[in-house]
Motif scaffolding. Structure first.
Motif, PDB file in Angstrom:
ATOM      1  N   LEU A 221     -27.300  47.248  47.087  1.00 46.30           N
ATOM      2  CA  LEU A 221     -26.386  46.233  46.566  1.00 46.30           C
ATOM      3  C   LEU A 221     -25.128  46.189  47.424  1.00 46.30           C
ATOM      4  N   GLU A 222     -24.754  44.986  47.855  1.00 48.89           N
ATOM      5  CA  GLU A 222     -23.523  44.827  48.622  1.00 48.89           C
ATOM      6  C   GLU A 222     -22.343  44.758  47.659  1.00 48.89           C
ATOM      7  N   ALA A 223     -21.326  45.536  47.946  1.00 46.19           N
ATOM      8  CA  ALA A 223     -20.197  45.690  47.023  1.00 46.19           C
ATOM      9  C   ALA A 223     -19.114  44.630  47.248  1.00 46.19           C
ATOM     10  N   ILE A 224     -19.463  43.380  46.969  1.00 54.33           N
ATOM     11  CA  ILE A 224     -18.452  42.314  46.958  1.00 54.33           C
ATOM     12  C   ILE A 224     -18.023  42.175  45.504  1.00 54.33           C
ATOM     13  N   LYS A 225     -16.931  42.808  45.139  1.00 51.16           N
ATOM     14  CA  LYS A 225     -16.582  42.965  43.726  1.00 51.16           C
ATOM     15  C   LYS A 225     -16.455  41.637  42.987  1.00 51.16           C
ATOM     16  N   THR A 226     -15.981  40.607  43.670  1.00 50.74           N
ATOM     17  CA  THR A 226     -15.783  39.306  43.031  1.00 50.74           C
ATOM     18  C   THR A 226     -17.065  38.783  42.406  1.00 50.74           C
ATOM     19  N   ALA A 227     -18.183  38.996  43.058  1.00 47.33           N
ATOM     20  CA  ALA A 227     -19.459  38.466  42.585  1.00 47.33           C
ATOM     21  C   ALA A 227     -19.826  38.984  41.205  1.00 47.33           C
TER      22      ALA A 227
ATOM     23  N   VAL B  89     -21.375  30.370  48.817  1.00 46.35           N
ATOM     24  CA  VAL B  89     -22.818  30.540  48.672  1.00 46.35           C
ATOM     25  C   VAL B  89     -23.245  30.447  47.199  1.00 46.35           C
ATOM     26  N   LYS B  90     -22.461  31.033  46.302  1.00 46.73           N
ATOM     27  CA  LYS B  90     -22.818  30.965  44.879  1.00 46.73           C
ATOM     28  C   LYS B  90     -22.715  29.540  44.347  1.00 46.73           C
TER      29      LYS B  90
ATOM     30  N   TYR C 175     -10.287  35.003  31.221  1.00 45.18           N
ATOM     31  CA  TYR C 175     -11.214  36.125  31.198  1.00 45.18           C
ATOM     32  C   TYR C 175     -10.516  37.387  31.679  1.00 45.18           C
ATOM     33  N   LYS C 176     -11.039  38.531  31.235  1.00 47.48           N
ATOM     34  CA  LYS C 176     -10.466  39.806  31.644  1.00 47.48           C
ATOM     35  C   LYS C 176     -10.908  40.164  33.066  1.00 47.48           C
ATOM     36  N   PHE C 177      -9.996  40.773  33.799  1.00 49.10           N
ATOM     37  CA  PHE C 177     -10.335  41.398  35.072  1.00 49.10           C
ATOM     38  C   PHE C 177      -9.631  42.748  35.053  1.00 49.10           C
ATOM     39  N   ASP C 178     -10.382  43.799  34.751  1.00 47.55           N
ATOM     40  CA  ASP C 178      -9.768  45.109  34.541  1.00 47.55           C
ATOM     41  C   ASP C 178      -9.623  45.883  35.839  1.00 47.55           C
ATOM     42  N   GLY C 179      -8.506  46.595  35.946  1.00 48.84           N
ATOM     43  CA  GLY C 179      -8.277  47.479  37.079  1.00 48.84           C
ATOM     44  C   GLY C 179      -8.346  46.753  38.405  1.00 48.84           C
ATOM     45  N   ASP C 180      -8.981  47.396  39.360  1.00 45.47           N
ATOM     46  CA  ASP C 180      -9.139  46.804  40.687  1.00 45.47           C
ATOM     47  C   ASP C 180     -10.440  46.014  40.792  1.00 45.47           C
ATOM     48  N   GLY C 181     -11.228  46.000  39.716  1.00 45.49           N
ATOM     49  CA  GLY C 181     -12.460  45.217  39.694  1.00 45.49           C
ATOM     50  C   GLY C 181     -13.692  45.929  40.217  1.00 45.49           C
ATOM     51  N   LEU C 182     -13.507  47.096  40.824  1.00 42.25           N
ATOM     52  CA  LEU C 182     -14.653  47.798  41.404  1.00 42.25           C
ATOM     53  C   LEU C 182     -15.611  48.297  40.326  1.00 42.25           C
ATOM     54  N   ARG C 183     -15.112  48.484  39.114  1.00 37.74           N
ATOM     55  CA  ARG C 183     -15.973  48.965  38.032  1.00 37.74           C
ATOM     56  C   ARG C 183     -17.118  47.995  37.732  1.00 37.74           C
ATOM     57  N   TYR C 184     -16.892  46.711  38.006  1.00 36.84           N
ATOM     58  CA  TYR C 184     -17.930  45.725  37.697  1.00 36.84           C
ATOM     59  C   TYR C 184     -19.141  45.890  38.604  1.00 36.84           C
ATOM     60  N   GLU C 185     -18.897  46.158  39.890  1.00 41.02           N
ATOM     61  CA  GLU C 185     -20.024  46.351  40.795  1.00 41.02           C
ATOM     62  C   GLU C 185     -20.724  47.679  40.523  1.00 41.02           C
TER      63      GLU C 185
ATOM     64  N   LYS D  52     -26.506  38.295  40.175  1.00 42.54           N
ATOM     65  CA  LYS D  52     -25.094  38.058  40.473  1.00 42.54           C
ATOM     66  C   LYS D  52     -24.822  38.056  41.981  1.00 42.54           C
ATOM     67  N   LEU D  53     -25.641  38.742  42.730  1.00 41.78           N
ATOM     68  CA  LEU D  53     -25.578  38.704  44.195  1.00 41.78           C
ATOM     69  C   LEU D  53     -26.962  39.074  44.734  1.00 41.78           C
ATOM     70  N   ARG D  54     -27.734  38.061  45.038  1.00 41.44           N
ATOM     71  CA  ARG D  54     -29.103  38.277  45.493  1.00 41.44           C
ATOM     72  C   ARG D  54     -29.140  38.702  46.957  1.00 41.44           C
ATOM     73  N   SER D  55     -30.234  39.334  47.350  1.00 46.24           N
ATOM     74  CA  SER D  55     -30.378  39.770  48.740  1.00 46.24           C
ATOM     75  C   SER D  55     -30.305  38.576  49.684  1.00 46.24           C
ATOM     76  N   SER D  56     -30.888  37.451  49.292  1.00 42.27           N
ATOM     77  CA  SER D  56     -30.846  36.254  50.146  1.00 42.27           C
ATOM     78  C   SER D  56     -29.414  35.775  50.362  1.00 42.27           C
ATOM     79  N   GLU D  57     -28.571  35.959  49.363  1.00 42.47           N
ATOM     80  CA  GLU D  57     -27.168  35.552  49.483  1.00 42.47           C
ATOM     81  C   GLU D  57     -26.400  36.502  50.395  1.00 42.47           C
ATOM     82  N   SER D  58     -26.664  37.797  50.272  1.00 41.53           N
ATOM     83  CA  SER D  58     -26.034  38.760  51.178  1.00 41.53           C
ATOM     84  C   SER D  58     -26.461  38.523  52.619  1.00 41.53           C
ATOM     85  N   ILE D  59     -27.739  38.228  52.823  1.00 40.20           N
ATOM     86  CA  ILE D  59     -28.241  37.945  54.173  1.00 40.20           C
ATOM     87  C   ILE D  59     -27.590  36.687  54.726  1.00 40.20           C
TER      88      ILE D  59
END
Length: 446
Positions: free
Chosen positions: A245-251, A308-309, A395-405, A422-429
């Protein structure tokens, strides 16, 4: 006169570490009260992936035989009331919360209990299903990640490896980690999964080594700087039957996911353009060093995940322009333009130029506006020709957001699901392919 002690926790997937903590708390006095948090309160304080019900967690604490009394924590500020109501002498909590509860010294003595670094990682895995994570790298983002993991139930950071052993030791001391590995292989032997937070150019090599050892991989963005390497890594994940999993926290942030859903639901008509900006001012560090630094490689993953999303992976053309000041090794500001069959996407990123970091999604009936910093989406608006039709979303965005990933990563592993919607391999590619093209073919301005 007896000494009354109180401690608090979620106590999900009750394990040996919980037992040791309660034993230490109980040793401080004559009567131990254990407060177990409700699901609703855990949610408000940003705790994710709690898997057991409140009653199960209470029963786990009771079965330990260490609690003289069990109560329920339901709301923020309750600790002050509990301390006074139950005439508490000592408030005890794990040292990973060091300093957080110093304000309670006005009501009782506050004791921070050292974490149990000696707990067997095999016990954590076999007895409770706790996901054991090792951290590769010891820089800024790795430090933030470890802080965020404590908000994800069922995940434990076991240890760290860094190219500099002294740095790894310091990192482990700060975060009270059990393992300081001198080699990657040594760390892999102690964990179920790794979080890769090393310089961009090392991501592929470390991911290959981890997956070959059967370990799941959460890798900081960008996963790869070329399309070919991204494809290779996902093929290896499938071959070894592990999660990558690619750690793009926003996704993985709840607000961003809802914004994408609103935009793609047709409420603003057909999406015709996505315009996203992400800049920060950096004066030194690896971000400004060749060959892997620069605004595109460092920041473009964020606006590109939005594009992409919202528009898909079927772009037909990529053009880019980059500012590379005299004496700079890398681009410090770049614009990447994407053409789709029926839409346009624009990403602006900068390390040496500051701009408004907003996101605008334009549709045929209206548009969505997400204010800066849009990559930490907490609020957005759907705006229309008639302002009376406008809608606001919070909507809530807790902390630095890394907890979501981390929460998504753990969920995928536990449920034996190889890919996240939420972030497919095809999207990361696709993101890797755009980054590669934008860096290679940019019109460079000085």
């Amino acid at each position: 006169m007896s000494t009354r002690v109180i401690t608090y926790g979620t106590f999900d997937l009750f394990h040996e570490g919980h037992v040791r903590l309660l034993e230490r708390a109980k040793a401080l006095g004559d009567h131990l009260i254990v407060a177990v948090t409700t699901e609703n309160y855990d949610s408000t304080r940003g705790k994710l992936n709690v898997s057991q019900s409140l009653m199960q967690r209470i029963q786990n604490v009771q079965k330990s035989g260490l609690a003289d009394e069990v109560i329920i924590e339901e709301y923020e500020g309750q600790k002050i009331n509990d301390i006074q109501r139950y005439e508490i002498d000592i408030f005890a909590i794990g040292s990973d919360w060091l300093g957080k509860f110093d304000y309670l010294n006005d009501y009782c003595k506050v004791v921070y209990l050292d974490r149990t670094k000696g707990v067997s990682s095999t016990q954590l895995r076999d007895e409770t299903g706790i996901l054991r994570i090792g951290v590769l790298g010891s820089g800024r983002i790795a430090n933030r990640m470890v802080e965020e993991v404590r908000f994800v139930s069922g995940v434990n950071v076991e240890g760290v490896w860094s190219r500099q052993v002294a740095s790894a030791q310091k990192f482990a001391d700060v975060h009270e980690l059990r393992v300081v590995a001198e080699t990657v292989a040594e760390l892999l032997a102690e964990v179920d999964a790794v979080y890769i937070a090393t310089p961009h150019g090392t991501h592929g090599e470390l991911a290959r080594q981890a997956m070959a050892a059967g370990k799941h991989v959460l890798c900081e963005k960008p996963l790869a700087l070329t399309k070919a390497e991204a494809q290779e890594l996902y093929a290896l994940a499938e071959q070894h039957q592990v999660v990558l999993l690619e750690a793009i926290k926003t996704a993985f942030a709840p607000g961003f996911q809802r914004m994408v859903a609103v935009a793609r639901s047709g409420s603003i008509g057909q999406v015709r353009s996505v315009d996203a900006t992400f800049t920060k001012l950096v004066t030194s560090g690896r971000e400004l060093e060749a060959p892997d630094g620069g605004s595109i490689s460092e920041l473009a993953s964020y606006p590109l995940v939005a594009i992409v999303k919202l528009l898909g992976t079927g772009y037909t053309d990529v053009t880019s322009s980059s500012l590379r000041p005299e004496g700079s090794e890398v681009d410090t500001f770049s614009r990447v333009d994407l053409t789709f069959p029926h839409a346009l996407g624009t990403a602006r990123v900068g390390l040496g130029v500051k701009a408004e970091g907003d996101l605008v999604v334009a549709g045929t009936n209206g548009y969505i506006y997400v204010p800066a910093p849009w990559w930490k989406t907490e609020y957005f608006e759907a705006r229309f020709e008639d302002p009376g039709d406008n809608k606001k979303y919070y909507y809530k965005f807790d902390g630095d957001g890394l907890r979501y990933e981390v929460a998504e990563f753990a969920w995928l592993i536990r449920n034996e699901t190889p890919e996240s919607f939420k972030l497919r391999s095809s999207e990361s590619i696709t993101i890797a392919a755009i980054i590669e093209a934008a860096r290679a073919d940019a019109t460079v301005l000085r």
